[in-house]
Design an enzyme around this catalytic site. Structure first.
Site, PDB file in Angstrom:
ATOM      1  N   GLU A   1     -10.053  -3.710   9.160  1.00  8.17           N
ATOM      2  CA  GLU A   1      -9.479  -4.776   8.702  1.00  8.17           C
ATOM      3  C   GLU A   1      -8.983  -5.806   9.700  1.00  8.17           C
ATOM      4  O   GLU A   1      -7.918  -5.153  10.328  1.00  8.17           O
ATOM      5  CB  GLU A   1      -8.891  -4.798   7.558  1.00  8.17           C
ATOM      6  CG  GLU A   1      -8.335  -5.974   6.771  1.00  8.17           C
ATOM      7  CD  GLU A   1      -7.894  -5.996   5.508  1.00  8.17           C
ATOM      8  OE1 GLU A   1      -7.809  -4.889   4.739  1.00  8.17           O
ATOM      9  OE2 GLU A   1      -7.350  -6.908   4.613  1.00  8.17           O
TER      10      GLU A   1
ATOM     11  N   ASP B   1      -8.784   3.166  -4.121  1.00 14.27           N
ATOM     12  CA  ASP B   1      -7.764   2.913  -3.362  1.00 14.27           C
ATOM     13  C   ASP B   1      -6.700   3.840  -3.894  1.00 14.27           C
ATOM     14  O   ASP B   1      -6.161   3.427  -4.991  1.00 14.27           O
ATOM     15  CB  ASP B   1      -7.401   1.374  -3.383  1.00 14.27           C
ATOM     16  CG  ASP B   1      -7.309   0.907  -1.866  1.00 14.27           C
ATOM     17  OD1 ASP B   1      -7.367   1.688  -0.803  1.00 14.27           O
ATOM     18  OD2 ASP B   1      -7.442  -0.363  -1.898  1.00 14.27           O
TER      19      ASP B   1
ATOM     20  N   GLU C   1      -4.764   3.878   3.488  1.00 19.40           N
ATOM     21  CA  GLU C   1      -4.374   3.036   4.786  1.00 19.40           C
ATOM     22  C   GLU C   1      -3.406   3.790   5.955  1.00 19.40           C
ATOM     23  O   GLU C   1      -2.772   4.660   5.243  1.00 19.40           O
ATOM     24  CB  GLU C   1      -3.418   1.899   4.422  1.00 19.40           C
ATOM     25  CG  GLU C   1      -4.257   0.921   3.257  1.00 19.40           C
ATOM     26  CD  GLU C   1      -3.684  -0.425   2.927  1.00 19.40           C
ATOM     27  OE1 GLU C   1      -2.390  -0.486   3.531  1.00 19.40           O
ATOM     28  OE2 GLU C   1      -4.085  -1.028   2.090  1.00 19.40           O
TER      29      GLU C   1
ATOM     30  N   ASP D   1      -6.882  -1.629  -4.000  1.00 20.11           N
ATOM     31  CA  ASP D   1      -5.506  -2.257  -4.664  1.00 20.11           C
ATOM     32  C   ASP D   1      -5.337  -3.541  -4.657  1.00 20.11           C
ATOM     33  O   ASP D   1      -4.154  -4.163  -5.044  1.00 20.11           O
ATOM     34  CB  ASP D   1      -4.429  -1.502  -3.933  1.00 20.11           C
ATOM     35  CG  ASP D   1      -4.328  -1.622  -2.522  1.00 20.11           C
ATOM     36  OD1 ASP D   1      -5.181  -2.396  -1.930  1.00 20.11           O
ATOM     37  OD2 ASP D   1      -3.393  -1.127  -1.749  1.00 20.11           O
ATOM     38  N   SER D   2      -6.320  -4.455  -3.817  1.00 20.63           N
ATOM     39  CA  SER D   2      -6.279  -5.867  -3.931  1.00 20.63           C
ATOM     40  C   SER D   2      -6.212  -6.387  -5.593  1.00 20.63           C
ATOM     41  O   SER D   2      -5.882  -7.498  -5.477  1.00 20.63           O
ATOM     42  CB  SER D   2      -7.382  -6.399  -3.104  1.00 20.63           C
ATOM     43  OG  SER D   2      -8.642  -5.760  -3.577  1.00 20.63           O
TER      44      SER D   2
ATOM     45  N   LYS E   1      -9.459   5.891  -0.793  1.00 21.51           N
ATOM     46  CA  LYS E   1      -9.124   5.314   0.785  1.00 21.51           C
ATOM     47  C   LYS E   1      -7.576   5.314   0.833  1.00 21.51           C
ATOM     48  O   LYS E   1      -6.944   4.873  -0.211  1.00 21.51           O
ATOM     49  CB  LYS E   1      -9.765   3.799   0.732  1.00 21.51           C
ATOM     50  CG  LYS E   1      -9.256   3.021   1.806  1.00 21.51           C
ATOM     51  CD  LYS E   1     -10.030   1.865   1.826  1.00 21.51           C
ATOM     52  CE  LYS E   1      -9.542   0.545   1.074  1.00 21.51           C
ATOM     53  NZ  LYS E   1      -8.228   0.417   1.528  1.00 21.51           N
TER      54      LYS E   1
HETATM   55  O1  KIV Z   1      -7.813  -3.493  -1.689  1.00 29.22           O
HETATM   56  C1  KIV Z   1      -8.757  -3.742  -0.942  1.00 29.22           C
HETATM   57  O2  KIV Z   1      -9.711  -4.843  -1.531  1.00 29.22           O
HETATM   58  C2  KIV Z   1      -9.170  -3.454   0.388  1.00 29.22           C
HETATM   59  C3  KIV Z   1     -10.293  -4.100   0.948  1.00 29.22           C
HETATM   60  C4  KIV Z   1      -9.837  -5.260   1.547  1.00 29.22           C
HETATM   61  C5  KIV Z   1     -10.730  -3.244   2.143  1.00 29.22           C
HETATM   62  O3  KIV Z   1      -8.387  -2.614   0.771  1.00 29.22           O
END
Ligand code: KIV
Length: 307
Positions: free
Chosen positions: A199, A102, A134, A63-64, A132
């Site tokens: 992280e 994510d 969090e 989600d970055s 993924k």
């Molecule tokens: O969204 C992302 O890029 C991440 C990584 C930093 C692990 O969660």
């Protein structure tokens, strides 16, 4: 589906039987054998192809992308539909790596039922092989595992908690916080998570978690003892237009490379140096001759009119 015809029966990639697909059990085996796991984010077809063809084991559609692709200030705004769009593009590119999507902010913060329903969309509509999430959302991890959806957990500096954390700060710096993150990591493993991203935590803490868990840890700003490492692609190649974080080693300067190419192109256009004759399409010679003949037969009439 007949087992004998199942394309993945010999661990081969469904898209290319000559390639051995990376799976969650394969990552666990890498940990057992002490082989470091490489992971990178990717958000589109072109970069995902490069990442996969380079032999990276895990591709995260992070989600970055809200920040590095869409230009938001943090990761909170990106939606499930936007994440699905990017996951599909990455899925089309990747033959070997494990494709992890994510789950964006809001897509698993309500009921477990809603979280599972959103995770199912990533598997069904975009071809993700794991999701993924969090934080230590243990009930959800258990429910996803029951629903046959592999889970990558994410502990420590979890960017979707930016407002609760009061910024992007290194986590697990007090003894209480160290005990808590270790307990959370164990709980994630017990609930069925296949991998945990760590992280922004002290190296010593990540090392202890890595030693305690049987599932692999993937670190980002968590030191070298993790079972694997992940970076945001745009940070790694200097395309994120953000101050460099301590851990984000730059392996290339794509911004300079692209800037030079764009400047050169603009100058060429402004000086009519692009495109050249070789870069132009041409009429077949017979048609060219006919056209020239037509033009020369029209010209005398023009002259007559002038006279
Ligand atoms: O969204 C992302 O890029 C991440 C990584 C930093 C692990 O969660």
């Amino acid at each position: 589906m007949s087992l004998t015809n199942f394309p993945g029966s010999a661990n081969s990639s469904p898209l290319d039987p000559a390639i051995t697909k990376v799976t969650i059990p394969a990552l666990a085996e890498m940990k057992r054998q002490g082989k470091p796991i490489s992971a990178l984010t990717a958000y589109d077809y072109a970069t995902a192809r490069l990442v996969d063809e380079a032999g990276i084991d895990l591709v995260l559609v992070g989600d970055s992308l809200a920040m590095v692709v869409m230009g938001h200030d943090n990761t909170l705004a990106v939606t499930v539909d936007e994440m699905l769009h990017h996951t599909r593009a990455v899925r089309r590119a990747v033959r070997r790596a494990l494709v992890v999507a994510d789950m964006p902010f809001g897509s698993y913060h309500g009921t477990v039922t809603d979280g599972v329903a959103n995770a199912v969309r990533f598997v069904k509509e975009a071809g993700a092989e794991a999701v993924k999430i969090e934080g230590p959302r243990i009930a959800l991890v258990q429910a996803l595992t029951d629903a046959e959806i592999p889970v990558v957990g994410h502990l420590g500096l979890t960017p979707q908690s930016v407002h609760r954390m009061g910024g992007y700060r290194v986590q697990a710096k007090t003894l209480d916080a160290v005990h808590q993150i270790k307990a959370d990591a164990r709980a994630l493993e017990e609930a069925g998570a296949g991998v945990v991203v760590l992280e922004g935590i002290p190296r010593e803490v990540a090392a202890e978690i890595t030693a305690e868990l049987t599932i692999p840890t993937i670190g980002i700003g968590a030191g070298p003892e993790c079972d694997g490492q992940i970076l945001v692609f745009h940070d790694m190649v200097n395309l994120s237009f953000a101050p460099k974080a301590k851990f984000a080693r730059r392996y290339a300067d794509a911004a300079s490379l692209f800037r030079a190419a764009i400047d050169h192109y603009r100058e060429d256009v402004e000086h009519r140096a692009f495109p050249s004759d070789e870069e132009s399409y041409h009429l077949p010679s017979a048609v060219k001759k006919e056209m020239q003949a037509e033009q020369s037969s029209v010209q005398p009439i023009k002259h007559l009119r002038k006279a």
